[in-house]
Design an enzyme around this catalytic site. Structure first.
Site: not given
Ligand code: BES
Ligand code: ZN
Ligand code: MN
Length: 499
Positions: A264, A348, A287, A269, A350, A346, A276
């Protein structure tokens, strides 16, 4: 940095700094053991060990200046912790802590007496790796940055050690340490200085240096490949996406297995339209750690030269809100034709990995491993110390776990039962990109599983482990380079390899 070995008498070594381990053999007060049988060293350490000033606590530092009877300018007694726990993982950390202790005093070269609790070559590899990794700094853009890199380290081994094996082990240790540092330096870069285009250039440069084949594709090719999920994330950004393919295909390697690594590479992000909160958003520059992990792992593999095919696919883009950004409720079509309802822009990672996994299969991967800072939920589940491991294949998961244990990287297998699929069933499309509040790391992995079909696959969620929130004696706070070692070890353990 140069790292050499020597079987000389440690007391006779001319060096600005000689590091010697002190372990705790138990009891109260603890019976302390100096891990050297040099009479001169034992003599200068004896009063300190008897005084109670030295405890043997892990990474404790006790300095001796101009000790008599020893050629070194300084001796550092470093606590090795409980004697029975002293193994290669501890040796790696102690070597890193010694390197950082030397750097803090602006000492450029040092010698370290290796303990004989493990085979000399294994100890030398771990120490070399630890020293190189310990030499990593995070102050890249400070204008007063001094040239603080170490120049040389000498590893002192027993006279009976196999010199050729020790030299080879040191060379391998340096490769592994430098490869992790490459991953860490990429994760550290801010998003304005490491756009998807520049990340791809860095991958290309690594490939040119190590003799790997590398292809870099832009939006046209990504569209041609029908990577609708990847493109849906990229469409909100003014920066063009990049799809990177790196190939390690040694001439004599068997046609199968082909290990496919997928990373990834979200260089920033923001969350997209599902933006966010601003607090902590700056951290989302890392990220792209999954892609950086695969760049580091491919470097290590290219240099360690296992007799096995490995290809890597990196999906690099920003996730940004804009008038062209995808919106919650949009339906996208992945490379394999599956329709995806985007509930949250967010989620993204996956989306880009879905297409990356399909493409790695199309390129012939018989085994897949992806790495991604995928979910905050894995941080809730496992905190900062274990990588979340998800797999559709128990044999592969076990083999991979054996490599993780050997390299001392903490990884924990998580469930992936079919029941969880219900949470990502969509009413309008085949699948939706979020599974609600509970089990978020599992439903994210469940989403990826839809794109690997029957190919044995491992997903590494490194969201909690790719960035250390606290500095350690052996590494500064910041990017960790996690999983590079295990991926390299796993590639070297595959059938067909002679490593
Ligand atoms: N890049 C983030 C996940 C992340 C969180 C990485 C904290 C490093 C530290 C990912 O793209 C994300 O935003 N995931 C969301 C998914 C949700 C919207 C289903 C999350 O984990 O909040
Ligand atoms: Zn992310
Ligand atoms: Mn994200």
């Amino acid at each position: 940095m140069k790292i050499v070995s020597s079987a000389s008498d440690p007391a006779a070594i001319q060096t600005p700094l000689l590091v010697v381990l002190v372990s705790d053999k138990g009891g109260t007060p603890p019976a302390l053991e100096l891990l050297s049988d040099s009479p001169a060293l034992r003599q200068i350490a004896a009063p300190l060990l008897a005084s109670g000033d030295v405890t043997g606590k892990f990474a404790e530092l006790v300095w001796l200046l101009s000790p008599s009877g020893v050629a070194a300018q300084r001796v550092l007694l470093i606590g090795a912790g409980k004697h029975e726990k002293l193994c290669i993982t501890e040796i790696r950390k102690l070597a890193g802590a010694s390197a950082r202790a030397a750097k803090a005093k602006n000492i450029k070269s040092f010698a370290m007496l290796l303990p004989t609790v493990v085979d000399a070559a294994a100890a030398a590899q771990a120490a070399a790796e630890g020293i190189v990794a310990g030499d990593f700094d995070v102050d890249t853009y400070q204008s007063e940055r001094k040239n603080q890199q170490l120049t040389e380290a000498t590893l002192l081994v027993a006279a009976t050690a196999d010199e050729a094996a020790v030299s080879k082990a040191i060379a391998d240790g340096i490769i592994l340490g430098e490869s992790q540092n490459l991953t860490r330096s990429l994760a550290l870069e801010p998003s304005n200085l490491l756009t998807p285009t520049l990340l791809a250039e860095r991958a290309r440069a690594m490939c040119a240096e190590t003799g790997l084949a590398c292809e870099v594709y832009g939006p046209e090719k990504i569209r041609e490949l029908k990577m609708g999920a990847f493109l849906s994330v990229a469409q909100g950004s003014d920066e063009e996406p990049r799809l990177v393919v790196m190939r390690y295909e040694p001439a004599g390697a068997p046609a199968s297995p082909v290990l496919g690594l997928v990373g990834k590479g979200i260089t920033f992000d923001s969350g997209g339209i599902s933006i966010k909160p601003s607090e902590g958003m700056e951290k989302m520059k890392y990220d792209m750690s999954g892609a950086a992990t695969m760049i580091g792992a491919m470097r290590a593999i290219a240099m360690l030269k296992p007799n096995v095919r490995v290809i890597a696919v990196l999906c690099c883009t920003e996730n940004m809100p804009s008038g062209r950004a995808q919106k919650p409720g949009d339906v996208q079509f992945a490379m394999n034709g599956k329709s995806i309802e985007v509930i949250n822009t967010d989620a993204e990672g996956r989306l880009v990995l879905a297409d990356g996994l399909c493409y790695a299969r199309q390129l012939g991967a018989t085994h897949l491993i992806d790495a991604a800072t995928l979910t905050g939920a894995v941080v809730v589940a496992l905190g900062y110390y274990n990588v979340g491991v998800f797999s559709n294949n128990d044999d592969l998961a076990e083999d991979f776990s054996a490599s993780a244990i050997r390299t001392g990287e903490k990884m924990w297998r998580m469930p992936l039962d079919q029941e969880y699929f219900e949470q990502i069933r969509s009413e309008i499309a085949d699948i939706k990109n979020t599974g609600g509040r509970w089990g978020g790391a599992v439903t994210a992995a469940m989403f990826l599983k839809e794109f690997v079909n029957e190919v044995p696959w491992i997903h590494l969620d490194i969201a909690g482990t790719a960035w250390m929130e606290e500095g350690k004696a052996w590494m500064p706070k910041g990017p960790s380079g996690v999983a590079v070692r295990t991926l390299a070890a796993f590639a070297c353990s595959l059938p067909g390899t002679s490593h």
